[in-house]
Design a protein around this motif. Structure first.
Motif, short mmCIF file in Angstrom:
data_model
loop_
_atom_site.label_atom_id
_atom_site.label_comp_id
_atom_site.label_asym_id
_atom_site.label_seq_id
_atom_site.Cartn_x
_atom_site.Cartn_y
_atom_site.Cartn_z
N ALA A 63 6.41 15.46 13.14
CA ALA A 63 5.58 16.63 13.41
C ALA A 63 6.45 17.87 13.62
CB ALA A 63 4.71 16.39 14.64
N ALA A 64 7.62 17.71 14.22
CA ALA A 64 8.55 18.83 14.40
C ALA A 64 9.02 19.34 13.04
CB ALA A 64 9.74 18.41 15.25
N SER A 65 9.32 18.42 12.12
CA SER A 65 9.74 18.81 10.77
C SER A 65 8.63 19.56 10.04
CB SER A 65 10.16 17.59 9.95
OG SER A 65 11.30 16.98 10.50
N VAL A 66 7.40 19.07 10.17
CA VAL A 66 6.26 19.72 9.52
C VAL A 66 6.07 21.12 10.09
CG1 VAL A 66 3.76 19.66 9.23
CG2 VAL A 66 5.11 17.57 8.92
N ALA A 67 6.13 21.25 11.42
CA ALA A 67 5.95 22.55 12.06
C ALA A 67 7.05 23.51 11.63
CB ALA A 67 5.94 22.39 13.58
N TYR A 68 8.29 23.03 11.58
CA TYR A 68 9.42 23.86 11.16
C TYR A 68 9.23 24.36 9.74
CZ TYR A 68 14.28 25.13 10.15
OH TYR A 68 15.43 25.80 9.77
N ASP A 69 8.91 23.44 8.83
CA ASP A 69 8.73 23.82 7.42
C ASP A 69 7.56 24.79 7.24
OD1 ASP A 69 10.85 22.24 6.70
OD2 ASP A 69 9.64 20.53 6.09
N GLY A 70 6.55 24.68 8.13
CA GLY A 70 5.39 25.56 8.04
C GLY A 70 5.55 26.87 8.80
N GLY A 71 6.72 27.09 9.40
CA GLY A 71 6.96 28.33 10.12
C GLY A 71 6.42 28.36 11.54
N ASP A 72 5.94 27.22 12.03
CA ASP A 72 5.43 27.15 13.40
C ASP A 72 6.58 26.68 14.30
OD1 ASP A 72 4.08 26.88 15.76
OD2 ASP A 72 2.64 25.38 15.06
N PHE A 73 7.53 27.57 14.52
CA PHE A 73 8.75 27.21 15.23
C PHE A 73 8.50 26.92 16.71
CE2 PHE A 73 9.97 30.07 11.70
CZ PHE A 73 10.60 29.13 10.92
N GLU A 74 7.50 27.58 17.27
CA GLU A 74 7.16 27.35 18.67
C GLU A 74 6.78 25.88 18.90
OE1 GLU A 74 4.53 29.70 22.07
OE2 GLU A 74 4.25 30.13 19.94
N THR A 75 5.96 25.35 18.00
CA THR A 75 5.56 23.95 18.10
C THR A 75 6.75 23.02 17.84
OG1 THR A 75 3.28 24.42 17.46
CG2 THR A 75 4.06 22.17 17.12
N ALA A 76 7.56 23.38 16.85
CA ALA A 76 8.74 22.56 16.55
C ALA A 76 9.66 22.48 17.76
CB ALA A 76 9.49 23.14 15.35
N ILE A 77 9.90 23.61 18.42
CA ILE A 77 10.76 23.65 19.61
C ILE A 77 10.18 22.77 20.71
CG2 ILE A 77 11.57 25.14 21.49
CD1 ILE A 77 11.76 27.39 19.29
N SER A 78 8.87 22.88 20.93
CA SER A 78 8.21 22.08 21.96
C SER A 78 8.37 20.59 21.69
CB SER A 78 6.73 22.45 22.04
OG SER A 78 6.06 21.63 22.97
N HIS A 79 8.12 20.17 20.44
CA HIS A 79 8.26 18.76 20.08
C HIS A 79 9.70 18.27 20.28
CE1 HIS A 79 4.21 18.60 18.89
NE2 HIS A 79 4.33 18.87 17.60
N LEU A 80 10.67 19.09 19.86
CA LEU A 80 12.07 18.67 19.93
C LEU A 80 12.55 18.58 21.38
CD1 LEU A 80 13.33 20.75 16.90
CD2 LEU A 80 13.32 18.24 17.05
N GLU A 81 12.10 19.49 22.22
CA GLU A 81 12.45 19.39 23.64
C GLU A 81 11.88 18.11 24.25
OE1 GLU A 81 13.24 23.13 26.10
OE2 GLU A 81 11.45 23.68 24.96
#
Length: 292
Positions: free
Chosen positions: A45-63
């Protein structure tokens, strides 16, 4: 609706391999809703968010991933990449800038505690501000707690490289590869350090980088991939590529778009207070005739 986490992960992977952006988002959101604590789900899900430009969600998932499974390889590197890309996207979008500032304020506040991801991001910010000695100090302090994380050694190696500490840089780049040979940037790091002493090894390492960074699920920087290809072509011609990625101060990595930096705003505040103090004292020294 009764799909297991592994079934949802399989469906998400099919959508990723097919380049189906809408399908990726749909399956990722469903998987996170159903299995919010599943590491594999959060990772994809972090990869999908990152690729889609939703970096806030990617950061949250990775933390969340790091705090749940700190021994998982590559999480901190992906986190710093997401913060970096979020900064770039925010520079031309005022709404994103406000959200970015909120995320950064949280990271800076947590870095004062024992929050490893936040401390790592702030250490990387020091590196991109060309504060190499500060970055080395901050990263060295994380080595014991995050010794399984190759990016600690990558940024240490590159900091020593830019400071001219060749032997230390080579030693640390070797450790980075031993810690996580699947991280594309361990090879990019060594290629930078070895391109003069061993250009054939540098060429092989850039090929290893490109092979891994273009794999499904990798958090790729399209502009960096393009420059790496140009570096590879230059080395193949027997030329030394330029140091296009050498950090220069200041990078504003954690302070974009006019966001105030503490080390710059404090002197300004002091100067302003001194000016007002001088004005005040001059008014106090006025003669009785002047004040009547």
């Amino acid at each position: 609706s009764n799909a297991t986490a592994s079934q949802l992960v399989d469906r998400l992977m099919v959508a990723m391999r097919a380049g189906d952006a809408a399908g990726q988002t749909r399956w990722a959101e469903l998987a996170v809703r159903r299995f919010a604590k599943n590491i594999e789900v959060l990772d994809l899900a972090a990869s999908v968010a990152y690729d889609g430009g939703d970096f806030e969600t990617a950061i949250s998932h990775l933390e969340t991933i790091y705090k749940t499974a700190p021994q998982r390889l590559g999480t901190l590197g992906r986190l710093s990449a997401a913060v970096n890309r979020f900064r770039g996207a925010a520079e031309s979008d005022s709404d994103k800038m406000e959200r970015y500032r909120t995320v950064v304020d949280g990271l800076i506040a947590r870095a004062a505690t024992d929050d490893i991801p936040a401390r790592f991001v702030v250490a990387v910010a020091m590196y991109y501000d060309a504060r190499f000695d500060d970055a080395i100090t901050a990263l060295d302090a994380l080595r014991q707690a995050a010794k399984h994380e190759a990016r600690i050694y990558i940024y240490l190696a590159m900091s020593h490289h830019w400071l001219g500490h060749a032997d230390k840089a080579k030693e640390l780049s070797k450790i980075a590869i031993e810690v996580d040979p699947n991280d594309p940037d361990v090879y990019y790091c060594r290629s930078k350090i070895m391109r003069t002493d061993d250009p054939l090894l540098a060429i092989a390492d850039l090929k290893r980088y490109l092979e891994r960074i273009q794999a499904p699920g990798a958090l790729a920087f399209a502009d960096k991939v393009s420059r790496v290809k140009a570096d590879l072509a230059a080395l193949d011609r027997g030329e030394t590529p330029p140091d296009w990625d050498r950090p220069t101060a200041p990078s504003a990595w954690l302070s974009p778009g006019g966001m105030p930096r503490l080390d710059r705003t404090v002197p300004i505040i002091i100067c302003v207070l001194m000016v007002f103090g001088i004005i005040y004292l001059r008014r106090r020294r006025k003669t009785p005739d002047e004040t009547s």
